[in-house]
Design an enzyme around this catalytic site. Structure first.
Site, PDB file in Angstrom:
ATOM      1  N   ARG A  12      18.161   6.673   2.879  1.00 53.72           N
ATOM      2  CA  ARG A  12      17.295   5.569   2.471  1.00 53.72           C
ATOM      3  C   ARG A  12      15.893   6.109   2.216  1.00 53.72           C
ATOM      4  O   ARG A  12      15.311   6.788   3.070  1.00 53.72           O
ATOM      5  CB  ARG A  12      17.207   4.459   3.514  1.00 53.72           C
ATOM      6  CG  ARG A  12      16.089   3.465   3.160  1.00 53.72           C
ATOM      7  CD  ARG A  12      16.301   2.071   3.653  1.00 53.72           C
ATOM      8  NE  ARG A  12      15.181   1.197   3.273  1.00 53.72           N
ATOM      9  CZ  ARG A  12      15.032   0.623   2.069  1.00 53.72           C
ATOM     10  NH1 ARG A  12      15.944   0.816   1.132  1.00 53.72           N
ATOM     11  NH2 ARG A  12      13.997  -0.142   1.798  1.00 53.72           N
ATOM     12  N   ASP A  53       9.423   2.778   1.392  1.00 55.37           N
ATOM     13  CA  ASP A  53       7.976   2.794   1.214  1.00 55.37           C
ATOM     14  C   ASP A  53       7.318   1.908   2.258  1.00 55.37           C
ATOM     15  O   ASP A  53       7.753   0.778   2.501  1.00 55.37           O
ATOM     16  CB  ASP A  53       7.606   2.330  -0.198  1.00 55.37           C
ATOM     17  CG  ASP A  53       8.041   3.327  -1.258  1.00 55.37           C
ATOM     18  OD1 ASP A  53       8.135   4.518  -0.939  1.00 55.37           O
ATOM     19  OD2 ASP A  53       8.301   2.908  -2.405  1.00 55.37           O
ATOM     20  N   GLU A 113       1.557   1.876   1.205  1.00 52.54           N
ATOM     21  CA  GLU A 113       1.405   0.493   1.635  1.00 52.54           C
ATOM     22  C   GLU A 113       1.136  -0.441   0.456  1.00 52.54           C
ATOM     23  O   GLU A 113       0.332  -0.149  -0.423  1.00 52.54           O
ATOM     24  CB  GLU A 113       0.243   0.397   2.636  1.00 52.54           C
ATOM     25  CG  GLU A 113      -0.049  -1.001   3.138  1.00 52.54           C
ATOM     26  CD  GLU A 113       1.102  -1.591   3.947  1.00 52.54           C
ATOM     27  OE1 GLU A 113       1.626  -2.633   3.529  1.00 52.54           O
ATOM     28  OE2 GLU A 113       1.461  -1.010   4.983  1.00 52.54           O
ATOM     29  N   GLY A 114       1.840  -1.572   0.466  1.00 51.58           N
ATOM     30  CA  GLY A 114       1.613  -2.591  -0.554  1.00 51.58           C
ATOM     31  C   GLY A 114       1.882  -2.105  -1.961  1.00 51.58           C
ATOM     32  O   GLY A 114       1.086  -2.351  -2.866  1.00 51.58           O
ATOM     33  N   ASP A 162       3.038  -2.590  -9.782  1.00 53.79           N
ATOM     34  CA  ASP A 162       3.500  -1.612  -8.795  1.00 53.79           C
ATOM     35  C   ASP A 162       2.838  -0.278  -9.123  1.00 53.79           C
ATOM     36  O   ASP A 162       2.885   0.169 -10.273  1.00 53.79           O
ATOM     37  CB  ASP A 162       5.024  -1.485  -8.874  1.00 53.79           C
ATOM     38  CG  ASP A 162       5.639  -0.771  -7.681  1.00 53.79           C
ATOM     39  OD1 ASP A 162       5.049   0.221  -7.229  1.00 53.79           O
ATOM     40  OD2 ASP A 162       6.700  -1.197  -7.210  1.00 53.79           O
ATOM     41  N   ARG A 170       3.452   2.553  -7.164  1.00 53.89           N
ATOM     42  CA  ARG A 170       4.141   3.618  -6.439  1.00 53.89           C
ATOM     43  C   ARG A 170       4.623   4.718  -7.369  1.00 53.89           C
ATOM     44  O   ARG A 170       4.691   5.877  -6.971  1.00 53.89           O
ATOM     45  CB  ARG A 170       5.328   3.040  -5.656  1.00 53.89           C
ATOM     46  CG  ARG A 170       4.913   2.232  -4.459  1.00 53.89           C
ATOM     47  CD  ARG A 170       6.102   1.548  -3.813  1.00 53.89           C
ATOM     48  NE  ARG A 170       6.679   0.519  -4.673  1.00 53.89           N
ATOM     49  CZ  ARG A 170       7.744  -0.208  -4.353  1.00 53.89           C
ATOM     50  NH1 ARG A 170       8.347   0.005  -3.194  1.00 53.89           N
ATOM     51  NH2 ARG A 170       8.192  -1.140  -5.163  1.00 53.89           N
ATOM     52  N   SER A 216      19.597   1.641  -0.979  1.00 51.81           N
ATOM     53  CA  SER A 216      18.450   1.100  -1.701  1.00 51.81           C
ATOM     54  C   SER A 216      18.942   0.298  -2.892  1.00 51.81           C
ATOM     55  O   SER A 216      19.955   0.639  -3.506  1.00 51.81           O
ATOM     56  CB  SER A 216      17.532   2.230  -2.186  1.00 51.81           C
ATOM     57  OG  SER A 216      16.503   1.728  -3.014  1.00 51.81           O
TER      58      SER A 216
END
Length: 433
Positions: free
Chosen positions: A257, A260, A304-305, A344, A346, A368
């Site tokens: 897995r 985040d 984060e976030g 997003d 990321r 996931s």
């Protein structure tokens, strides 16, 4: 007090003499005397020594061969410790007995400068690979540390009582604790490789990094000879279930897995998202996979976030709940974009690097639903045999808006809803609770 600087600290006043502070400040935008790096870095070299050490020291600027400094964002806390007199700025870490608790690598991916660009594959071997240089006073520090630990989670105790997990007193113990190998990874960016991964030029990447950090790192635009950057961002923690030596066996079944960070859910149990339930589900699957003779791997990224930060995340929560009609899956991503300007941040293109560092070419069970994570791994040549969705019974009531929106946006699901079915999908989900 001639020749001394007086510092106030929590323990009284301390002095810093000229012997333990630099006599002058050298601007980082200036190249090293002579124009050549004392320790050049050859990214993708087959050994640590041929590659060269990563040196982010600030105490001896002439030794530095990277942009930025060790510790990333924690460098500011180090500065406070120095300014208060609690830390000698010239002190070097004593790395005695800090060697890795498990052997990782080397693997063929380490020698490909395109496969790993956001971490130092030799980072855990720095102390052993450069003993002579460290003995001579060169400040070379590991960027990866490997230790052993146990995870103690009440959900694992519940899984034992429910019969989903068996006690073997090796991986899973009678009190519900789970034995793991823990790996901490600091980011180390090879700028030419980062630029190529994001389909841009190195010059363009350097300029944007310089501008978006308000000029914090002038070397980005003045020192093209420095190709490695230690960014002030969070790193990665890998939790490995099972015997790490099995990584070298291509027949080992891998359960993985990639998660985040979500502090509100992961740590405090906030029920507006599926983060902790999915993380715990991944841990359970990884433990079970290890008990069956394979390896379980949790990759925990500090993003984060959606890498937008917790303040932005909480602002989005408010906007979602207060919008006309209340929280809705159809506006889930739109609310984030209204606040942050992007849905997003990321950008999972760098995420496969840690999988490549572990030498993995196949993930047998990928726990996931994220299409972005899946696509990033596949595009980096990692085969994914099976995708594992979060069971419906683990989705908190308030998180069904999120899960429905993600399925409609392309997240994996055995029966993903179409965009037009979002309202009905959320309604049916909430009817269960």
């Amino acid at each position: 007090m001639a020749g001394h600087i007086l510092f106030a600290s929590a323990y009284g006043f301390k002095t810093m003499t000229r012997s333990n502070r630099p006599d002058h400040i050298r601007l980082t935008s200036h190249p090293a005397p002579g124009g050549k790096l004392r320790f050049p870095i050859h990214w993708g070299a087959p050994t640590a020594r041929e590659r060269g050490p990563v040196i982010g020291t600030v105490s001896r600027p002439g030794d530095r061969n990277v942009i930025g400094t060790h510790g990333g964002s924690y460098a500011l806390y180090r500065a406070l410790a120095v300014s208060s007199g609690a830390l000698d700025p010239l002190r070097r870490p004593d790395l005695t007995n800090t060697y890795p608790a498990a052997t990782i690598g080397p693997y063929e991916q380490w020698n490909d400068p395109k496969r790993i660009v956001s971490l130092d594959p030799w980072g855990h071997l720095a102390a052993d690979s450069f003993k002579q240089e460290i003995a001579e006073g060169i400040d070379i520090r590991p960027s990866i540390a490997i230790t052993k630990a146990r995870l103690d989670l009440h959900e694992m105790q519940d899984a034992i009582r429910a019969g989903r997990i068996k006690v073997d007193n090796d991986i899973v113990h009678a009190n519900g604790s789970v034995g793991v190998t823990k790996i901490a990874v600091d980011p180390v960016w090879y700028l030419p490789g980062i630029a190529e991964r994001f389909a841009t030029t190195e010059n363009a990447l350097r300029r944007v990094l310089f501008e978006q950090t308000a000029g914090m790192f002038p070397e980005l635009v003045t020192r093209p000879d420095l190709q490695v950057f230690l960014p002030p961002i969070g790193g990665i923690t890998v939790y490995m279930f099972g015997d790490p030596t099995k990584l070298a066996d291509a027949s080992t079944k891998i359960t993985c897995r990639v998660h985040d960070e979500c502090n509100g859910s992961d740590v405090f149990g906030s029920d507006i998202c599926t983060c902790r339930p999915y993380l715990i589900h991944g841990i359970e699957e990884c433990a079970r996979g290890a008990q069956e003779g394979g390896l379980g791997i949790i990759v925990y990224n500090r993003k984060e976030g959606r890498a937008l930060g917790e303040v932005t995340k909480f602002l989005v929560y408010n906007a979602r709940k207060r919008q006309e009609g209340g929280d809705a899956a159809s506006a889930y991503f739109e609310r984030t974009e209204c606040v942050a300007g992007v849905q997003d941040a990321r950008f999972q293109q760098l995420m496969p690097d840690v999988i490549n560092w572990l030498g993995l070419k196949r993930l047998d069970r990928f726990v996931s639903m994220s299409d972005m994570k899946y696509n990033a791994l596949v595009n980096q040549g990692v085969e994914i045999v099976e995708r594992v969705a979060i069971p419906d019974y683990l989705v908190p009531a308030d998180a069904h808006v999120e899960i429905a929106a993600k399925k409609a946006a392309g997240y994996y699901s055995p029966e993903a809803p179409k965009p037009d079915d979002l309202g009905d999908s959320v309604g049916r989900a909430l009817d269960k609770y």
